[in-house]
Motif scaffolding. Structure first.
Motif, short mmCIF file in Angstrom:
data_model
loop_
_atom_site.label_atom_id
_atom_site.label_comp_id
_atom_site.label_asym_id
_atom_site.label_seq_id
_atom_site.Cartn_x
_atom_site.Cartn_y
_atom_site.Cartn_z
N VAL A 275 0.85 -1.19 0.00
CA VAL A 275 0.00 0.00 0.00
C VAL A 275 0.89 1.25 0.00
O VAL A 275 1.73 1.41 0.87
CB VAL A 275 -0.94 0.01 1.23
CG1 VAL A 275 -1.77 1.29 1.25
CG2 VAL A 275 -1.83 -1.21 1.24
N THR A 276 0.71 2.08 -1.01
CA THR A 276 1.46 3.33 -1.09
C THR A 276 0.51 4.49 -0.83
O THR A 276 -0.55 4.56 -1.46
CB THR A 276 2.06 3.51 -2.51
OG1 THR A 276 2.70 2.30 -2.88
CG2 THR A 276 3.04 4.65 -2.56
N VAL A 277 0.85 5.36 0.10
CA VAL A 277 0.01 6.52 0.35
C VAL A 277 0.83 7.79 0.08
O VAL A 277 1.89 7.99 0.68
CB VAL A 277 -0.53 6.53 1.80
CG1 VAL A 277 -1.34 7.79 2.06
CG2 VAL A 277 -1.41 5.31 2.03
N THR A 278 0.35 8.59 -0.86
CA THR A 278 1.06 9.82 -1.20
C THR A 278 0.11 11.01 -1.12
O THR A 278 -1.11 10.84 -1.13
CB THR A 278 1.61 9.74 -2.64
OG1 THR A 278 0.54 9.41 -3.52
CG2 THR A 278 2.70 8.70 -2.77
N VAL A 279 0.68 12.20 -1.01
CA VAL A 279 -0.12 13.42 -0.97
C VAL A 279 0.36 14.33 -2.09
O VAL A 279 1.57 14.50 -2.28
CB VAL A 279 0.02 14.14 0.40
CG1 VAL A 279 -0.64 15.51 0.37
CG2 VAL A 279 -0.58 13.28 1.50
N ARG A 280 -0.59 14.87 -2.86
CA ARG A 280 -0.21 15.78 -3.95
C ARG A 280 -0.84 17.16 -3.73
O ARG A 280 -2.06 17.28 -3.62
CB ARG A 280 -0.69 15.23 -5.30
CG ARG A 280 -0.27 16.13 -6.43
CD ARG A 280 -0.83 15.74 -7.77
NE ARG A 280 -0.03 16.39 -8.82
CZ ARG A 280 -0.29 16.34 -10.10
NH1 ARG A 280 -1.31 15.65 -10.52
NH2 ARG A 280 0.47 16.97 -10.96
N PHE A 281 0.01 18.18 -3.67
CA PHE A 281 -0.48 19.55 -3.57
C PHE A 281 -0.76 20.09 -4.97
O PHE A 281 0.02 19.82 -5.89
CB PHE A 281 0.59 20.45 -2.95
CG PHE A 281 0.61 20.40 -1.44
CD1 PHE A 281 -0.22 21.22 -0.71
CD2 PHE A 281 1.45 19.51 -0.78
CE1 PHE A 281 -0.21 21.17 0.67
CE2 PHE A 281 1.47 19.47 0.60
CZ PHE A 281 0.64 20.29 1.33
N ARG A 282 -1.81 20.85 -5.11
CA ARG A 282 -1.97 21.58 -6.36
C ARG A 282 -1.55 23.01 -6.10
O ARG A 282 -1.51 23.45 -4.95
CB ARG A 282 -3.41 21.50 -6.87
CG ARG A 282 -4.45 22.30 -6.12
CD ARG A 282 -5.62 22.63 -7.05
NE ARG A 282 -6.82 23.04 -6.34
CZ ARG A 282 -7.00 24.25 -5.82
NH1 ARG A 282 -6.01 25.13 -5.84
NH2 ARG A 282 -8.14 24.56 -5.24
N PRO A 283 -1.23 23.77 -7.16
CA PRO A 283 -0.88 25.17 -6.91
C PRO A 283 -2.13 25.96 -6.52
O PRO A 283 -3.25 25.51 -6.78
CB PRO A 283 -0.35 25.65 -8.27
CG PRO A 283 -0.40 24.50 -9.19
CD PRO A 283 -1.20 23.41 -8.58
N LEU A 284 -1.92 27.12 -5.91
CA LEU A 284 -3.07 27.99 -5.65
C LEU A 284 -3.65 28.39 -7.00
O LEU A 284 -2.91 28.62 -7.95
CB LEU A 284 -2.60 29.25 -4.92
CG LEU A 284 -2.26 29.12 -3.43
CD1 LEU A 284 -1.73 30.44 -2.92
CD2 LEU A 284 -3.46 28.70 -2.61
N SER A 285 -4.97 28.44 -7.06
CA SER A 285 -5.60 28.83 -8.33
C SER A 285 -5.54 30.35 -8.46
O SER A 285 -5.43 31.06 -7.46
CB SER A 285 -7.04 28.35 -8.36
OG SER A 285 -7.81 29.08 -7.43
N PRO A 286 -5.65 30.86 -9.70
CA PRO A 286 -5.63 32.32 -9.89
C PRO A 286 -6.68 33.01 -9.01
O PRO A 286 -6.44 34.06 -8.45
CB PRO A 286 -5.97 32.48 -11.37
CG PRO A 286 -5.56 31.21 -12.00
CD PRO A 286 -5.74 30.14 -10.98
N ARG A 287 -7.83 32.37 -8.88
CA ARG A 287 -8.91 32.95 -8.07
C ARG A 287 -8.48 33.06 -6.60
O ARG A 287 -8.72 34.07 -5.95
CB ARG A 287 -10.14 32.06 -8.19
CG ARG A 287 -11.39 32.64 -7.55
CD ARG A 287 -12.53 31.69 -7.77
NE ARG A 287 -13.26 32.07 -8.95
CZ ARG A 287 -14.47 32.63 -8.91
NH1 ARG A 287 -15.06 32.83 -7.77
NH2 ARG A 287 -15.09 32.96 -10.02
N GLU A 288 -7.86 31.96 -6.12
CA GLU A 288 -7.42 31.97 -4.72
C GLU A 288 -6.37 33.06 -4.50
O GLU A 288 -6.36 33.74 -3.47
CB GLU A 288 -6.83 30.60 -4.35
CG GLU A 288 -7.89 29.54 -4.13
CD GLU A 288 -7.32 28.11 -4.06
OE1 GLU A 288 -8.01 27.25 -3.53
OE2 GLU A 288 -6.21 27.88 -4.57
#
Ligand code: ADP
Ligand code: MG
Length: 701
Positions: free
Chosen positions: A10-23
């Protein structure tokens, strides 16, 4: 040892996305960030941190995610080991971006297809057969996305494990063929839902590749065939149910949560050696995946999160879920990371102060006088920022990254079904441009603040990610060319900013000229007030427009939600009607059987259900009642006809007696005639007596 192996599966990873232009425009801050390669840490409370197999920063590409979180699962599946990859996270955290992607950044599904075919190409000793199915679970109902008629499918079990009854499986011939099948499935999803965004955030989609392989050649008859399933799953949004207001919506939410909750329990039990019972049966999703999850199948959970402060709580929930799924201790290696963390801080502070200085330089009108000096200072600041950024990115380079590009190269038309690349801010300077043009001319103090923090936020994920990669020499996550690309992008951003500054300076100078003129005209104050009022008006108008837009969106969602519920209710109704029809048929059959057993109604003592016995008894009672009344009826009829008979008998008797009377009268009359004749013949002597006696008798002759 065994549990170690289970854990490895079992592999558990976390992926961040960039802040959106709106944010960014809203001036949101970063609340969570990737601290090194395996830790996610809270910005405001650094003691809150979680460790995972891998943490991907916001500039990580899906291809890099694939190499760590998917590649081993796919290659395992091609060798006969079941595999499942999940994308888990709240709506708009990047699940679909990770699983499907867009034309510029293909997701795990297209990458898997390409990878599978390249493995086939590289394995000349075996022959393969690939089949593809595409399902959706909505409100705990399983629907086939490759077959519009395949709705409400059942999950069955046989000696081989669980399977979906009647699911359509397409044999895949080439990557392009597989893409066209997925495209058709996506089309079906769009067609079947009134509000696609709402629908997709509440449904799980399951893309399954079934792989069979056997050795090539003539004499492979006795050889066993490898059979495995590879499931790629875009889960429903994991947002908490607090937003669900109405009862029905709560019900729907609870369906989603039931599946996600069970999934969490199942995965965490898979990594726990002591766990005896794994509750696959508690939800449709886990039941459907039972065969793939149990045994030694490989599982990869990719948890997508946004760094933004406004979603901090939801992100925390995702992080906790991921942590429960696989408990990884934050070990001694953390010390090293903490040291680097302080480097991040140093870097972060330095950039921040440099940026603030730059902003000050641009916006402070008092300094407009010393334009030449400022130009120099600005250049100095910019080059400082550049060299700092460059330094970090250069240090993050790793040289031994193999080039996976070839393996995943796509023909131009193959990914045509995917959306065009969305403009994500970290790599797209056009968004910055947009912000600038929007802000120009009508910029208030608040806007300036937003812009400032926005810019900082924009830099945050970049540098953090860069440092993340630099923290471990064996990383290999950021390729040299990509670092260089990032550098170029940042350089471009800075140039952009520079241009923007120049533009602003010009505007300010122009405004200054205007105000100088107005001072001469003695109406400076009035113009100032007017400008201020106009600015406020614009702010108010923008706010109310935004409010209206959100309200509109909400209403739209409510509307389509109601429609969906109505159609769901119609389906429910149909099922109920069918159920009732079935019961009625059963009843009819039962009464038929009863009739066949003759008129000896006995109390049923067999295995008949209570409901049935009750209705049979009622039927018997009714029948008896009918029989009794029929008997009564015939009795009444008999009595009636008897009465009629008696009546006619009596009539007959009356007639007879009347006839007799008439007869007797006749006889009497005849007798009198006889008597009178006799008297006549007796002679004269009795003449007087005869006349007297005839008077007495009252008869007239
Ligand atoms: P979800 O499927 O979780 O609801 P999406 O995948 O639709 O979220 O992502 C929401 C938006 O964020 C999309 O516009 C997507 O392109 C963008 N996005 C998500 N993850 C990333 C990423 N890692 N890099 C760039 N943009 C992203
Ligand atoms: Mg999605």
């Amino acid at each position: 040892m065994d549990s170690e192996r289970l854990k490895e599966n079992v592999t558990v990873t976390v992926r961040f996305r960039p802040l959106s232009p709106r944010e960014i425009q809203r001036g949101e801050e970063i609340a969570w960030y990737a601290d090194g390669e395996t830790i996610v840490r809270n910005e405001y409370n650094s003691s809150i941190a979680y460790a995972y197999d891998q943490v991907f920063g916001p500039t990580t590409t899906t291809r890099q995610v694939y190499d760590i979180a998917a590649q081993h699962v796919v290659s395992g599946a091609m060798e006969g080991i079941n595999g499942t990859i999940f994308a888990y996270g709240v709506t708009s955290s990047g699940k679909t971006h990770t699983m499907h992607g867009n034309q510029r950044s293909p997701g795990i599904i297209p990458l898997t297809i390409k990878h599978a075919f390249s493995i086939i190409q590289e394995t000349p000793s075996r022959e393969f057969l690939l089949r593809l199915s595409y399902l959706e679970i909505y409100n705990e109902v399983v629907n086939d996305l490759l077959n519009p008629a395949g709705q409400h499918l059942r999950i069955r079990e046989d000696s081989q494990g669980t399977f979906v009854e009647g699911v359509k499986e397409e044999v895949v011939l080439s990557p392009a063929h597989a893409f066209s099948i997925v495209a058709a499935g996506e089309e079906q999803r769009h067609v079947a839902s009134t509000n696609f965004n709402l629908h997709s955030s509440r449904s799980h989609t399951i893309f399954t590749l079934t792989i069979e392989s056997s050795p090539c050649g003539e004499d492979n008859q006795g050889e066993a065939v490898n059979l495995s399933q590879l499931n790629l799953i875009d889960l429903a949004g994991s947002e908490s149910s607090k937003a669900e207001t109405t009862g029905l919506r709560r019900k729907e939410g609870s369906y989603i949560n039931k599946s996600l909750l069970t999934l969490g329990t199942v995965i965490s039990k898979l990594t726990d050696e002591k766990a005896a019972h794994i509750p696959y049966r508690d939800s449709k999703l886990t039941r459907l995946l039972q065969s793939s999850l149990s045994g030694h199948g490989r599982v990869s959970l990719i948890c997508t999160v946004t760094p933004s402060s406004s979603n901090s709580e939801e992100t925390h929930n995702t992080l906790k879920f991921a942590h429960r799924a696989k408990h990884i201790e934050i070990n001694a290696a953390q010390n090293k990371i903490i040291d680097e963390k302080s480097l991040i801080k140093t870097y972060q502070n330095e950039i921040r102060s440099l940026k603030e200085e730059l902003e000050l330089l641009i916006t402070d009108p008092e300094r407009l006088e010393q334009e030449e000096e400022d130009e120099e200072a600005k250049d100095a600041l910019l080059s400082q920022i550049q060299s700092l950024t460059k330094l970090i990115l250069v240090s993050s380079k790793s040289s031994h990254q193999s080039d996976p590009g070839r393996r995943y190269s796509f023909r131009e038309d193959e990914l045509a079904y995917l959306p065009r690349r969305k403009r994500d801010l970290s790599l797209d300077h056009e968004n910055i441009q947009l912000n600038v043009t929007l802000d120009e001319g009508t910029e208030t103090k608040e806007d300036k603040k937003i812009k400032k923090s926005g810019l900082l936020n924009w830099l945050k994920p970049q540098k953090r990610d860069a440092l993340t990669s630099s923290s471990d020499k064996s990383s290999g996550c950021t390729s040299v060319s990509e670092s260089r690309q990032d550098n170029e992008v940042i350089q471009e951003q800075i140039n952009q900013k520079n241009n923007e500054c120049k533009g602003l300076e010009e505007t300010i100078t122009a405004l200054k000229h205007i105000s100088e003129n107005t001072i001469i005209n003695n109406s400076n104050h009035e113009v100032d007030i007017e400008i201020e009022e106009l600015k406020q008006k614009i702010v108010k108008l923008t706010e109310s427009k935004e409010r209206l837009e959100t309200e509109n969106q909400r209403l739209k969602e409510e509307n389509s939600y109601a429609k969906e519920l109505a159609s769901a209710a119609a389906v429910e109704l149909k099922i109920l009607t069918e159920e009732i029809m079935k019961l009625m048929n059963q009843n009819e059959k039962l009464s038929g059987e009863l009739a066949a057993h003759g008129n000896s109604p006995r109390r049923t003592t067999g295995p008949t259900k209570n409901g049935h016995r009750k209705s049979v008894n009622q039927l018997e009672l009714l029948k008896r009642e009918v029989a009794v009344s029929k008997e009564r009826e015939t009795a009444y009829e008999a009595m009636l006809s008897e009465k009629d008979e008696r009546e006619s008998e009596l009539e007959r008797i009356v007639m007879e007696s009347q006839e007799r009377e008439a007869y007797l009268e006749n006889e009497l009359a005849n007798m009198w005639i006889l008597v009178s004749r006799l008297r006549k013949s007796e002679g004269v002597e009795n003449e007087i007596d005869v006349s007297e006696s005839s008077k007495e008798s009252g008869f007239e002759i």
